[in-house]
Design an enzyme around this catalytic site. Sequence first.
Site, PDB file in Angstrom:
ATOM      1  N   TYR A  68       0.859  -1.177   0.000  1.00 19.09           N
ATOM      2  CA  TYR A  68       0.000   0.000   0.000  1.00 19.09           C
ATOM      3  C   TYR A  68       0.904   1.239   0.000  1.00 19.09           C
ATOM      4  O   TYR A  68       1.281   1.753   1.049  1.00 19.09           O
ATOM      5  CB  TYR A  68      -0.892   0.033   1.239  1.00 19.09           C
ATOM      6  CG  TYR A  68      -1.991  -1.002   1.312  1.00 19.09           C
ATOM      7  CD1 TYR A  68      -2.333  -1.786   0.224  1.00 19.09           C
ATOM      8  CD2 TYR A  68      -2.711  -1.173   2.494  1.00 19.09           C
ATOM      9  CE1 TYR A  68      -3.343  -2.733   0.307  1.00 19.09           C
ATOM     10  CE2 TYR A  68      -3.728  -2.105   2.590  1.00 19.09           C
ATOM     11  CZ  TYR A  68      -4.037  -2.882   1.501  1.00 19.09           C
ATOM     12  OH  TYR A  68      -5.042  -3.815   1.594  1.00 19.09           O
TER      13      TYR A  68
ATOM     14  N   GLY B 232     -18.209  -1.834  -2.740  1.00 19.14           N
ATOM     15  CA  GLY B 232     -18.836  -2.889  -3.535  1.00 19.14           C
ATOM     16  C   GLY B 232     -18.111  -3.081  -4.840  1.00 19.14           C
ATOM     17  O   GLY B 232     -16.898  -3.239  -4.900  1.00 19.14           O
TER      18      GLY B 232
ATOM     19  N   PHE C  87     -13.785  -3.793   0.584  1.00 17.39           N
ATOM     20  CA  PHE C  87     -14.700  -3.142  -0.363  1.00 17.39           C
ATOM     21  C   PHE C  87     -16.147  -3.252   0.111  1.00 17.39           C
ATOM     22  O   PHE C  87     -17.079  -3.289  -0.700  1.00 17.39           O
ATOM     23  CB  PHE C  87     -14.556  -3.713  -1.773  1.00 17.39           C
ATOM     24  CG  PHE C  87     -13.175  -3.579  -2.356  1.00 17.39           C
ATOM     25  CD1 PHE C  87     -12.430  -2.426  -2.153  1.00 17.39           C
ATOM     26  CD2 PHE C  87     -12.620  -4.598  -3.095  1.00 17.39           C
ATOM     27  CE1 PHE C  87     -11.154  -2.301  -2.687  1.00 17.39           C
ATOM     28  CE2 PHE C  87     -11.344  -4.470  -3.642  1.00 17.39           C
ATOM     29  CZ  PHE C  87     -10.614  -3.313  -3.432  1.00 17.39           C
TER      30      PHE C  87
END
Length: 303
Positions: free
Chosen positions: A72, A223, A219
């Site tokens: 990340y 989504g 998520f």
Amino acid sequence: MTSGTTITADAAGTWTLGDLTVNRMGFGAMRLPQDGRAFAPDSGSSDRERAIGVLRRAVELGVNHIDTAAFYFSALRSANELINRALAPYPDDLVITTKVGPGRDPSGAWLPAATPAQLRGQVEENLRQLGRDHLDVVNYRNQGADSIAEHFGALAELRERGLIRHLGISNVGPRHLAEARAIAPVVCVQNKYALGLPGEDDDFLDLCGEQGVAFVPFFAIAGAGRESGAGAAESEQVLAAARAHGVTAAQIRTAWTLQRGPHVLAIPGTGNPDHLVENVAAGALRFTADELAALDALHHGGA
């Protein structure tokens, strides 16, 4: 929801990852390094201090489970470096979960999946960036392989050597969980899961609960939007619940995942301090039977 009172992460209850107790409302660090996407338009060098402030505020709000990874990072900052700068020396109850498997070169380009032998280097990179002598929880992130035994076995060896306290797996199915549990204890499964994205993970989520394994959706707010965040028009069922409780659609989505089972942990991420407060407050939401039925129907309809 009532205003005037700051809701803290313990409102969602707790779960135990091995011998580590965490509040079910956690924080995901994936978005923090992303240039210009997790932050306000005033950007510049203030972005780094803003991210550090969000992390410190999360801990103030009772968040003691932070999800991160060495991969990340952006051209300007990395999630692990931000966490180290913001929170070290770390609170005794803070659990930092990281993941290995994928890798990126210094330019940000994705590398081929790590070999089992390369996983130690990834673990050591996380240790270095976070300034720790061991990692609380390491998830092996599967990249589509039918078997994870060799990779998970390599991490189990590092656990035996004291570099890792607990192990989890990510982007997996029930067969991978069975395979991993035959090698070493598994404390969590981290998979894509969200309201309106039905599939085999509904049953898998329940299976994890039956086996005492935490299920950690990623998520859960975005989504199908994934890294880009929630962008599609919101469903009327979610909007109706949001109006009824005086909250945002994102809060409804987070609360719904938490109410899928006591073993479900939330790790919404944001670089916005106001959104952080909203995310944490979602842990206090409780739906009526009718509201939950409407949301469940939406989920199983796939809308």
